[in-house]
Design an enzyme around this catalytic site. Structure first.
Site, short mmCIF file in Angstrom:
data_model
loop_
_atom_site.label_atom_id
_atom_site.label_comp_id
_atom_site.label_asym_id
_atom_site.label_seq_id
_atom_site.Cartn_x
_atom_site.Cartn_y
_atom_site.Cartn_z
N ASN A 98 7.24 1.49 10.65
CA ASN A 98 7.32 0.08 10.30
C ASN A 98 6.04 -0.40 9.61
O ASN A 98 6.01 -0.53 8.39
CB ASN A 98 7.61 -0.74 11.56
CG ASN A 98 7.97 -2.18 11.23
OD1 ASN A 98 7.74 -2.65 10.13
ND2 ASN A 98 8.53 -2.89 12.19
N ASP A 99 4.99 -0.62 10.39
CA ASP A 99 3.76 -1.18 9.81
C ASP A 99 3.22 -0.37 8.65
O ASP A 99 2.64 -0.92 7.72
CB ASP A 99 2.68 -1.29 10.89
CG ASP A 99 3.02 -2.34 11.93
OD1 ASP A 99 3.69 -3.32 11.57
OD2 ASP A 99 2.62 -2.17 13.09
#
Lengths: 95, 466
Positions: B390-391
């Site tokens: 994600n990040d």
């Protein structure tokens, strides 16, 4: 030169070797690197052997030494073996 | 047979050289296994030279300890799952820390009995005990967090940093007092406080910062060995301790750089948390204007693509999706689709975690590409499939200077033609930051367990697709 100072020389120079060698390690092998350094830090077993093997040891020191030998051996055997297991999986495309 | 001190010193030197070459072997996967064997040889030489030296006189406890350790170590190493590697490493770090503490105290007892204590030695062994104890309890906490015995979320309370600082000062003062007075009470107190300190230092650190913590504890275990070397006047321990200490320190630095955070920030930060309610994923997604897609949609784009890049993250490890990914990779390659895996340095729970999992699934290492190399390829990728990451693909890191992850180097998945996220829910990544990539026009989310989704893709590809 006193022994402690010699030890310091060796220590500082070894840090430089560590610095250069480790930067050369490919990022894809960082997990095996951690496992291998883990196995290698089992070298503490040398200290444990010296404490345990001393002829004139009292029971407490001997007991401590025994536990240290045990723990360090787990590191040595477990560390090298698991590193080997991991490295065996890194294959080039062979088909 | 007994060897002289000089012979032993030469053996130690050979052993040190072998260890350096062992680490050097990890420069490339092709030479890595040989490196490991060199390390084993170095260790064997060191142990044999120590046993044959004049200092070691009784062997009973030694044989028992080595035999038991060999059995336990072998069983642990052959049974551990690759996903559980961070836990194993944490456990092994704790053993080195504990061994350092025990060796230091045992050395004190031996020299006390022989009446050969001196202040320098006591200072050195205090350092060994403090570092060893912190390594031990810190690693125990890391193990508990990784194993899920305790929550991976950071534990913070008021005055935490002050308390830690006070304890750190106390251990040093007690160490000095011990060196000057040979007081057993100071020694014991110092040891106990150091154990507590290791514990309180690691509890505020969240699960996703584990790559840094594992590297840091790796480093500590090296310094603990080096300190023991100073205490015993053993140069081999000093050399090896420095090598391992630096290895861990460099890895910590690489991990921090990959998150654009300082080590201080990681150690004291207690970044984000992993919990959070799983609100009906698709519903929330629709609300936020995020597109969700089906397996068939993704397959439609992938089967005719020239290039597909897969971005694996910790979610892939949790779902154990690597084997399904390998099958999908093969099916796509049969259709002349080039498939590559893009690895962010901090993906997973320890440095290089993704590489090992992909290797476990028999994915050739030349398909697995590091961030700096692959970033230029995203604009030419027809599809990027983000599996449990994600990040590390959030464009906010580049565009939004108010974002907590601003400045973090990212995989530039945003530049590829189509982006598919495999997600369990709409929960943000560990930083708690919303991912701007979700709202991009060419991005779709496929909700569900990553492994199930990929297996669905495999079935669709086998069925001939569209």
């Amino acid at each position: 030169m006193p022994d402690t100072l010699v030890a310091l020389y060796i220590f500082v120079l070894s840090c430089f070797i560590g610095y250069w060698v480790i930067w050369g390690v490919t990022p894809s092998l960082h997990t095996p690197l951690v496992a291998l350094t883990n196995a290698i830090s089992g070298i503490i077993i040398v200290g444990a052997l010296l404490v345990t093997g001393l002829d004139s040891v009292g029971t407490v020191a001997e007991l401590f030494g025994f536990i240290a030998v045990l723990l360090a051996s787990i590191n040595v055997f477990g560390g090298f073996l698991v590193t080997n297991r991991m490295l065996a999986m890194f294959k080039k495309k062979d088909k | 047979m007994e060897i002289s001190a000089n012979t032993q010193a030469v053996a130690y030197l050979i052993s040190a050289i072998l260890f350096i070459l062992a680490l050097k072997g990890l420069t490339h996967p092709a030479s890595a296994r040989r490196g490991n064997y060199l390390g084993i040889a170095g260790m064997a030489i060191a142990i044999i030279a120590t046993l044959l030296g004049s200092e070691v006189q009784s062997y009973g406890f030694i044989i028992a300890g080595v035999a038991a350790g060999a059995v336990i170590g072998t069983v642990l190493a052959s049974r551990v799952q690759m996903t559980a590697m961070p836990q194993l490493v944490a456990a092994l770090h704790s053993f080195v820390g504990m061994a350092a503490v025990l060796v230091a105290i045992g050395t004190y007892l031996n020299h006390d009995a022989a009446g050969t204590l001196n202040p320098v030695m006591m200072g050195e062994l205090s350092v060994g005990i403090i570092i060893g104890a912190i390594t031990f309890s810190g690693s125990v906490v890391a193990f508990a967090k990784l194993q899920g015995l305790v929550s991976g979320a950071p534990v913070k309370f008021k005055g935490q940093h002050m308390l830690n600082a006070a304890m750190a000062v106390a251990t040093i003062l007690l160490g000095i007092h011990f060196g000057m007075t040979e007081s057993m009470t100071s020694l014991v107190l110092m040891t106990l406080i150091a154990f507590v300190l290791g514990f309180t230092l690691i509890i505020p650190i969240g699960g996703a910062d584990m790559p840094v913590i594992i590297s840091m504890l790796n480093s500590y275990s090296g310094w603990a060995a080096a300190a023991t070397g100073f205490t015993l006047g053993n140069l081999l321990l000093i050399i090896v301790g420095a090598l391992v200490g630096f290895s861990g320190a460099i890895l910590s630095f690489i991990m921090c750089r990959a998150m654009n955070r300082s080590i201080i920030n990681v150690v004291f930060g207690g970044f984000g948390s992993e919990s959070g309610g799983e609100v009906s994923a698709a519903g929330e997604a629709a609300q936020k204007g995020v597109k969700s897609a089906s397996v068939d949609d993704a397959i439609y784009w992938m089967e005719d693509a020239n290039k597909v890049i897969i971005v694996p993250g910790y979610g892939m490890a949790v779902a154990q999706a690597q084997h399904a990914l390998k099958e999908m990779m093969e099916l796509l390659e049969k259709r002349d689709v080039s498939v590559k895996f893009a690895i962010h340095p901090v993906a997973g729970r320890m440095p290089g975690h993704m590489n090992v999992l992909l290797a476990e699934a028999d994915i050739p290492y030349d398909h697995v590409v590091e961030m700096d190399e692959i970033n230029s390829e995203f604009p030419t990728a027809d599809v990027t499939l983000v599996v449990g990451a994600n990040d590390v693909v959030n464009p906010a890191a580049k565009s939004d200077s108010s974002s907590p992850i601003y400045g973090m180097p990212i995989l530039e998945a945003a530049k590829s033609r189509q982006i598919y996220f495999l997600k369990r829910s709409m929960n943000p990544g560990y930083s708690g930051v919303d991912n701007l990539l979700f709202y991009q026009d060419n991005t779709s989310l496929i909700f569900g367990d990553a492994k199930d989704t990929i297996e669905g893709m495999v079935t669709a590809l086998k069925g001939g697709g569209h």
